[in-house]
Scaffold this motif. Structure first.
Motif, PDB file in Angstrom:
ATOM      1  N   ASP A  90       0.826  -1.217   0.000  1.00  0.00           N
ATOM      2  CA  ASP A  90       0.000   0.000   0.000  1.00  0.00           C
ATOM      3  C   ASP A  90       0.860   1.267   0.000  1.00  0.00           C
ATOM      4  O   ASP A  90       0.484   2.275   0.595  1.00  0.00           O
ATOM      5  N   CYS A  91       2.009   1.207  -0.638  1.00  0.00           N
ATOM      6  CA  CYS A  91       2.862   2.386  -0.675  1.00  0.00           C
ATOM      7  C   CYS A  91       3.003   2.882  -2.112  1.00  0.00           C
ATOM      8  O   CYS A  91       2.577   2.227  -3.066  1.00  0.00           O
ATOM      9  N   VAL A  92       3.574   4.054  -2.245  1.00  0.00           N
ATOM     10  CA  VAL A  92       3.767   4.684  -3.553  1.00  0.00           C
ATOM     11  C   VAL A  92       5.248   4.680  -3.877  1.00  0.00           C
ATOM     12  O   VAL A  92       6.070   5.146  -3.081  1.00  0.00           O
ATOM     13  N   LEU A  93       5.590   4.138  -5.043  1.00  0.00           N
ATOM     14  CA  LEU A  93       6.958   4.177  -5.548  1.00  0.00           C
ATOM     15  C   LEU A  93       6.971   5.081  -6.772  1.00  0.00           C
ATOM     16  O   LEU A  93       6.393   4.740  -7.801  1.00  0.00           O
ATOM     17  N   LYS A  94       7.614   6.231  -6.657  1.00  0.00           N
ATOM     18  CA  LYS A  94       7.675   7.184  -7.771  1.00  0.00           C
ATOM     19  C   LYS A  94       9.078   7.198  -8.361  1.00  0.00           C
ATOM     20  O   LYS A  94      10.049   7.445  -7.653  1.00  0.00           O
ATOM     21  N   ARG A  95       9.180   6.914  -9.676  1.00  0.00           N
ATOM     22  CA  ARG A  95      10.444   6.989 -10.401  1.00  0.00           C
ATOM     23  C   ARG A  95      11.527   6.150  -9.724  1.00  0.00           C
ATOM     24  O   ARG A  95      12.647   6.604  -9.497  1.00  0.00           O
ATOM     25  N   ALA A  96      11.188   4.926  -9.384  1.00  0.00           N
ATOM     26  CA  ALA A  96      12.137   4.040  -8.710  1.00  0.00           C
ATOM     27  C   ALA A  96      13.210   3.573  -9.689  1.00  0.00           C
ATOM     28  O   ALA A  96      12.945   3.302 -10.859  1.00  0.00           O
ATOM     29  N   ASP A  97      14.438   3.473  -9.174  1.00  0.00           N
ATOM     30  CA  ASP A  97      15.563   2.987  -9.965  1.00  0.00           C
ATOM     31  C   ASP A  97      15.957   1.611  -9.445  1.00  0.00           C
ATOM     32  O   ASP A  97      16.453   1.479  -8.331  1.00  0.00           O
ATOM     33  N   ALA A 154      20.414  -2.893 -12.028  1.00  0.00           N
ATOM     34  CA  ALA A 154      21.364  -3.896 -11.515  1.00  0.00           C
ATOM     35  C   ALA A 154      20.966  -4.479 -10.160  1.00  0.00           C
ATOM     36  O   ALA A 154      21.797  -5.033  -9.442  1.00  0.00           O
ATOM     37  N   VAL A 155      19.686  -4.367  -9.787  1.00  0.00           N
ATOM     38  CA  VAL A 155      19.238  -4.907  -8.502  1.00  0.00           C
ATOM     39  C   VAL A 155      19.096  -6.429  -8.589  1.00  0.00           C
ATOM     40  O   VAL A 155      18.903  -6.991  -9.676  1.00  0.00           O
ATOM     41  N   ARG A 156      19.223  -7.107  -7.458  1.00  0.00           N
ATOM     42  CA  ARG A 156      18.934  -8.537  -7.370  1.00  0.00           C
ATOM     43  C   ARG A 156      17.766  -8.718  -6.427  1.00  0.00           C
ATOM     44  O   ARG A 156      17.773  -8.175  -5.312  1.00  0.00           O
ATOM     45  N   MET A 157      16.758  -9.463  -6.871  1.00  0.00           N
ATOM     46  CA  MET A 157      15.548  -9.639  -6.078  1.00  0.00           C
ATOM     47  C   MET A 157      15.281 -11.114  -5.792  1.00  0.00           C
ATOM     48  O   MET A 157      15.432 -11.957  -6.673  1.00  0.00           O
ATOM     49  N   GLU A 158      14.874 -11.378  -4.556  1.00  0.00           N
ATOM     50  CA  GLU A 158      14.406 -12.710  -4.160  1.00  0.00           C
ATOM     51  C   GLU A 158      13.152 -12.517  -3.320  1.00  0.00           C
ATOM     52  O   GLU A 158      13.193 -11.851  -2.286  1.00  0.00           O
ATOM     53  N   ALA A 159      12.038 -13.072  -3.777  1.00  0.00           N
ATOM     54  CA  ALA A 159      10.778 -12.990  -3.025  1.00  0.00           C
ATOM     55  C   ALA A 159      10.440 -11.548  -2.661  1.00  0.00           C
ATOM     56  O   ALA A 159      10.221 -11.212  -1.491  1.00  0.00           O
ATOM     57  N   VAL A 160      10.421 -10.683  -3.663  1.00  0.00           N
ATOM     58  CA  VAL A 160      10.027  -9.282  -3.479  1.00  0.00           C
ATOM     59  C   VAL A 160       8.571  -9.138  -3.911  1.00  0.00           C
ATOM     60  O   VAL A 160       8.224  -9.445  -5.051  1.00  0.00           O
ATOM     61  N   ASP A 161       7.703  -8.705  -3.000  1.00  0.00           N
ATOM     62  CA  ASP A 161       6.263  -8.645  -3.251  1.00  0.00           C
ATOM     63  C   ASP A 161       5.846  -7.210  -3.575  1.00  0.00           C
ATOM     64  O   ASP A 161       5.884  -6.329  -2.714  1.00  0.00           O
ATOM     65  N   LEU A 162       5.450  -7.007  -4.819  1.00  0.00           N
ATOM     66  CA  LEU A 162       5.010  -5.686  -5.285  1.00  0.00           C
ATOM     67  C   LEU A 162       3.509  -5.643  -5.536  1.00  0.00           C
ATOM     68  O   LEU A 162       2.995  -4.645  -6.038  1.00  0.00           O
ATOM     69  N   ARG A 163       2.785  -6.698  -5.168  1.00  0.00           N
ATOM     70  CA  ARG A 163       1.395  -6.830  -5.611  1.00  0.00           C
ATOM     71  C   ARG A 163       0.457  -5.776  -5.049  1.00  0.00           C
ATOM     72  O   ARG A 163      -0.545  -5.440  -5.684  1.00  0.00           O
ATOM     73  N   THR A 164       0.736  -5.243  -3.863  1.00  0.00           N
ATOM     74  CA  THR A 164      -0.204  -4.286  -3.279  1.00  0.00           C
ATOM     75  C   THR A 164       0.318  -2.853  -3.321  1.00  0.00           C
ATOM     76  O   THR A 164      -0.170  -1.991  -2.596  1.00  0.00           O
ATOM     77  N   VAL A 165       1.316  -2.604  -4.170  1.00  0.00           N
ATOM     78  CA  VAL A 165       1.792  -1.221  -4.333  1.00  0.00           C
ATOM     79  C   VAL A 165       0.658  -0.361  -4.888  1.00  0.00           C
ATOM     80  O   VAL A 165      -0.018  -0.734  -5.855  1.00  0.00           O
ATOM     81  N   ALA A 166       0.425   0.794  -4.260  1.00  0.00           N
ATOM     82  CA  ALA A 166      -0.654   1.677  -4.713  1.00  0.00           C
ATOM     83  C   ALA A 166      -0.300   2.331  -6.044  1.00  0.00           C
ATOM     84  O   ALA A 166      -1.159   2.528  -6.901  1.00  0.00           O
ATOM     85  N   GLU A 167       0.979   2.704  -6.198  1.00  0.00           N
ATOM     86  CA  GLU A 167       1.441   3.290  -7.467  1.00  0.00           C
ATOM     87  C   GLU A 167       2.860   2.814  -7.704  1.00  0.00           C
ATOM     88  O   GLU A 167       3.747   3.047  -6.877  1.00  0.00           O
ATOM     89  N   LEU A 168       3.078   2.138  -8.817  1.00  0.00           N
ATOM     90  CA  LEU A 168       4.388   1.573  -9.142  1.00  0.00           C
ATOM     91  C   LEU A 168       4.909   2.262 -10.393  1.00  0.00           C
ATOM     92  O   LEU A 168       4.435   2.020 -11.490  1.00  0.00           O
ATOM     93  N   ASP A 169       5.888   3.135 -10.198  1.00  0.00           N
ATOM     94  CA  ASP A 169       6.457   3.910 -11.298  1.00  0.00           C
ATOM     95  C   ASP A 169       7.952   3.600 -11.348  1.00  0.00           C
ATOM     96  O   ASP A 169       8.711   4.037 -10.476  1.00  0.00           O
TER      97      ASP A 169
END
Length: 236
Positions: free
Chosen positions: A176-183, A186-201
């Protein structure tokens, strides 16, 4: 190549493993003992702060590189340009802290809650976060380049232009958070849950989402960015 999603769609799982088998982040369980009011005039390099309450203390321009905070509460403190490089926060709660240009490079946060923070230009590159909850508030230009995040939850907060470049995220939830212009370069992700992001930019690094879980509606929103990334032209 970026992509933007306005709605997180349906919610994620609640139990360990969660919906669809997503490993859920372990949240901090901070139980502070009775605290003693901090009476000092500032911070000291490599200072040792144990069982203290910093109540609306002005720590602007204070210098405490390498300091250690255990079982501490920071309430409403000013952290403008505060030098806390390589500091350690353990079993502590930061509530309503505010400031611009706080230097937390290579900081270590373990079992920490950050609630309703208002921060800008925070340097946390090379930081290590384990069992951390960031709830509410707004953080602009958060630099988490090459940081390591494990069991971290961002909940109901606004992150404007956060930089996760080269970071390693394991069991990280954005709820339920807002990610604006996220960079996410070269990130590494394991079990990262983005499903309930209010705004994914996503400004950069949409191709680095391997290891993340998104909702069907987010997939549709991100499809043009994914197609462009692999060189697919979409025409009617």
């Amino acid at each position: 190549m970026g992509g933007m999603v306005r709605s997180g769609g349906s919610g994620g799982g609640t139990g360990r493993g969660g919906k669809g088998g997503v490993a859920e982040a372990r949240r901090p369980e901070v139980r502070l003992p009775p605290l003693v009011a901090f009476e000092g005039g500032g911070l000291e390099p490599d200072g040792d702060y144990d069982g203290l309450r910093f109540d609306a203390v002005d720590l602007a321009d204070a210098s405490g590189p390498g300091a250690r905070f255990m079982d501490c509460a920071l309430d409403g403190c000013a952290l403008d340009r505060t030098d806390l490089v390589r500091a350690r926060f353990i079993d502590s709660v930061l509530t309503g802290v505010r400031g611009v240009g706080t230097d937390l490079a290579e900081v270590s946060l373990r079992d920490v809650e950050i609630v309703d923070a208002r921060l800008g230009g925070v340097q946390m590159h090379g930081a290590v976060l384990e069992r951390v909850l960031v709830r509410g508030g707004k953080i602009d230009y958060l630099n988490l380049r090459k940081a390591r995040l494990k069991d971290v939850v961002f909940e109901g907060c606004v992150l404007s232009e956060p930089d996760f470049g080269g970071a390693h995220l394991a069991r990280v939830e954005f709820r339920d958070c807002v990610l604006k212009r996220a960079d996410f370069s070269a990130v590494r992700m394991e079990a990262v849950d983005l499903r309930t992001v209010a705004e994914l930019d996503i400004a950069r690094g949409v191709e680095r989402l391997a290891g993340a879980v998104i909702s069907p509606s987010q997939l549709m929103e991100l499809a043009p960015a994914f197609a462009a990334q692999i060189g697919v032209r979409v025409e009617a």
